[in-house]
Design a protein around this motif. Structure first.
Motif, PDB file in Angstrom:
ATOM      1  N   SER A 196       0.828  -1.195   0.000  1.00 47.96           N
ATOM      2  CA  SER A 196       0.000   0.000   0.000  1.00 47.96           C
ATOM      3  C   SER A 196       0.868   1.253   0.000  1.00 47.96           C
ATOM      4  O   SER A 196       1.722   1.419   0.865  1.00 47.96           O
ATOM      5  CB  SER A 196      -0.883  -0.024   1.248  1.00 47.96           C
ATOM      6  OG  SER A 196      -1.576   1.163   1.412  1.00 47.96           O
ATOM      7  N   GLY A 218      -1.642   0.874   4.562  1.00 46.48           N
ATOM      8  CA  GLY A 218      -2.300  -0.420   4.744  1.00 46.48           C
ATOM      9  C   GLY A 218      -1.316  -1.545   4.519  1.00 46.48           C
ATOM     10  O   GLY A 218      -0.199  -1.329   4.054  1.00 46.48           O
ATOM     11  N   VAL A 243      -5.097  -0.999   8.351  1.00 45.82           N
ATOM     12  CA  VAL A 243      -4.660   0.326   7.917  1.00 45.82           C
ATOM     13  C   VAL A 243      -4.232   1.037   9.188  1.00 45.82           C
ATOM     14  O   VAL A 243      -4.945   1.012  10.194  1.00 45.82           O
ATOM     15  CB  VAL A 243      -5.774   1.099   7.192  1.00 45.82           C
ATOM     16  CG1 VAL A 243      -5.347   2.529   6.908  1.00 45.82           C
ATOM     17  CG2 VAL A 243      -6.139   0.384   5.895  1.00 45.82           C
ATOM     18  N   ALA A 277      -9.542  -3.969   8.186  1.00 47.93           N
ATOM     19  CA  ALA A 277     -10.388  -4.192   7.017  1.00 47.93           C
ATOM     20  C   ALA A 277     -10.703  -5.685   6.938  1.00 47.93           C
ATOM     21  O   ALA A 277     -10.128  -6.492   7.675  1.00 47.93           O
ATOM     22  CB  ALA A 277      -9.667  -3.720   5.754  1.00 47.93           C
ATOM     23  N   VAL A 292      -5.046  -5.085   2.325  1.00 51.18           N
ATOM     24  CA  VAL A 292      -5.156  -3.762   1.718  1.00 51.18           C
ATOM     25  C   VAL A 292      -3.930  -3.557   0.841  1.00 51.18           C
ATOM     26  O   VAL A 292      -2.821  -3.384   1.350  1.00 51.18           O
ATOM     27  CB  VAL A 292      -5.280  -2.653   2.787  1.00 51.18           C
ATOM     28  CG1 VAL A 292      -5.288  -1.272   2.143  1.00 51.18           C
ATOM     29  CG2 VAL A 292      -6.528  -2.872   3.627  1.00 51.18           C
ATOM     30  N   THR A 298      -4.248  -1.365  -1.969  1.00 51.14           N
ATOM     31  CA  THR A 298      -4.382  -0.066  -2.625  1.00 51.14           C
ATOM     32  C   THR A 298      -3.591   0.990  -1.860  1.00 51.14           C
ATOM     33  O   THR A 298      -3.280   0.812  -0.682  1.00 51.14           O
ATOM     34  CB  THR A 298      -5.850   0.393  -2.678  1.00 51.14           C
ATOM     35  OG1 THR A 298      -6.290   0.730  -1.367  1.00 51.14           O
ATOM     36  CG2 THR A 298      -6.747  -0.670  -3.266  1.00 51.14           C
ATOM     37  N   PHE A 358      -9.767   3.648   0.843  1.00 49.09           N
ATOM     38  CA  PHE A 358      -8.930   2.558   0.344  1.00 49.09           C
ATOM     39  C   PHE A 358      -9.823   1.390  -0.031  1.00 49.09           C
ATOM     40  O   PHE A 358     -11.030   1.395   0.227  1.00 49.09           O
ATOM     41  CB  PHE A 358      -7.884   2.142   1.382  1.00 49.09           C
ATOM     42  CG  PHE A 358      -8.465   1.725   2.704  1.00 49.09           C
ATOM     43  CD1 PHE A 358      -8.795   0.401   2.966  1.00 49.09           C
ATOM     44  CD2 PHE A 358      -8.715   2.673   3.683  1.00 49.09           C
ATOM     45  CE1 PHE A 358      -9.361   0.038   4.179  1.00 49.09           C
ATOM     46  CE2 PHE A 358      -9.267   2.311   4.906  1.00 49.09           C
ATOM     47  CZ  PHE A 358      -9.599   0.991   5.152  1.00 49.09           C
ATOM     48  N   ASP A 373      -9.907  -3.228  -0.443  1.00 48.98           N
ATOM     49  CA  ASP A 373      -9.250  -4.473  -0.020  1.00 48.98           C
ATOM     50  C   ASP A 373      -9.382  -5.542  -1.103  1.00 48.98           C
ATOM     51  O   ASP A 373     -10.097  -5.354  -2.092  1.00 48.98           O
ATOM     52  CB  ASP A 373      -9.772  -4.950   1.340  1.00 48.98           C
ATOM     53  CG  ASP A 373     -11.206  -5.466   1.337  1.00 48.98           C
ATOM     54  OD1 ASP A 373     -11.755  -5.765   0.255  1.00 48.98           O
ATOM     55  OD2 ASP A 373     -11.777  -5.593   2.434  1.00 48.98           O
TER      56      ASP A 373
END
Length: 182
Positions: free
Chosen positions: A77, A89, A95, A111, A115, A117, A137, A139
């Protein structure tokens, strides 16, 4: 094999929680960039006047602090920086909001899945004490999230696609009042 559960519990077990001033977000510091590409053209370039360093300074940089991602073997991330914090993340589905100066943990959000992104922080006006910025964001279970930047609590979560194999690895883009999720 390890006996550990994946996902949800990972964020809650983080150590080194911030205390005192390190735990406070600075609303006088809105994000310099609100997207993964750093500007609408996606150049990924940070001008020297924004970065605060130039080519001549690079050789003098030194490690200030490090953060180990609990129960993770990778982190993909791209972090975001705003309000005196770094938001990032990782593989365990967490995160983190880390104090930029000390690396201590302001909050951790769990999440549903990994993650991958980049993190996007919604903009606000410098000094707006009423600002309630969100962190965005996605997942690898195909969920898009908005988390309260100041508290680390869920504002909303949306399944971006109903296909059972849908994943999100591309960073969302916030443009005006619309979040675009790839």
């Amino acid at each position: 094999l390890s006996g550990r559960k994946f996902g949800a519990g990972a964020a809650a077990n983080a150590a080194n929680m911030c205390q005192g001033t390190a735990a406070r977000f600075d609303l006088d510091e809105p994000p310099a960039f609100t997207g993964w590409g750093l500007d609408p053209a996606g150049t990924h370039a940070i001008p020297a006047e924004v970065a605060g360093i130039g080519k001549a300074d690079v050789g003098r940089l030194k490690l200030k602090w490090a953060f180990g991602f609990p129960n993770s073997s990778r982190a993909r991330s791209r972090p975001a920086v705003a309000a005196g914090a770094i938001f990032v993340g990782n593989h365990n589905g967490s995160v983190y909001a880390l104090d930029r100066e000390t690396g201590c943990l302001r909050w951790a959000f769990a999440a549903e899945a990994e993650v991958r992104t980049g993190i996007v922080v919604g903009p606000w006006r410098r000094g707006d004490s009423r600002a309630q910025p969100l962190v965005y964001f996605g997942d690898v279970a195909g969920n898009a999230y908005a988390v309260d930047m100041l508290k680390g609590t869920l504002a909303w979560k949306v399944g971006a696609d109903d296909h059972p194999a849908a994943i999100i690895t591309g960073t969302p883009t916030l443009y005006r009042d619309t979040l675009y999720v790839p």
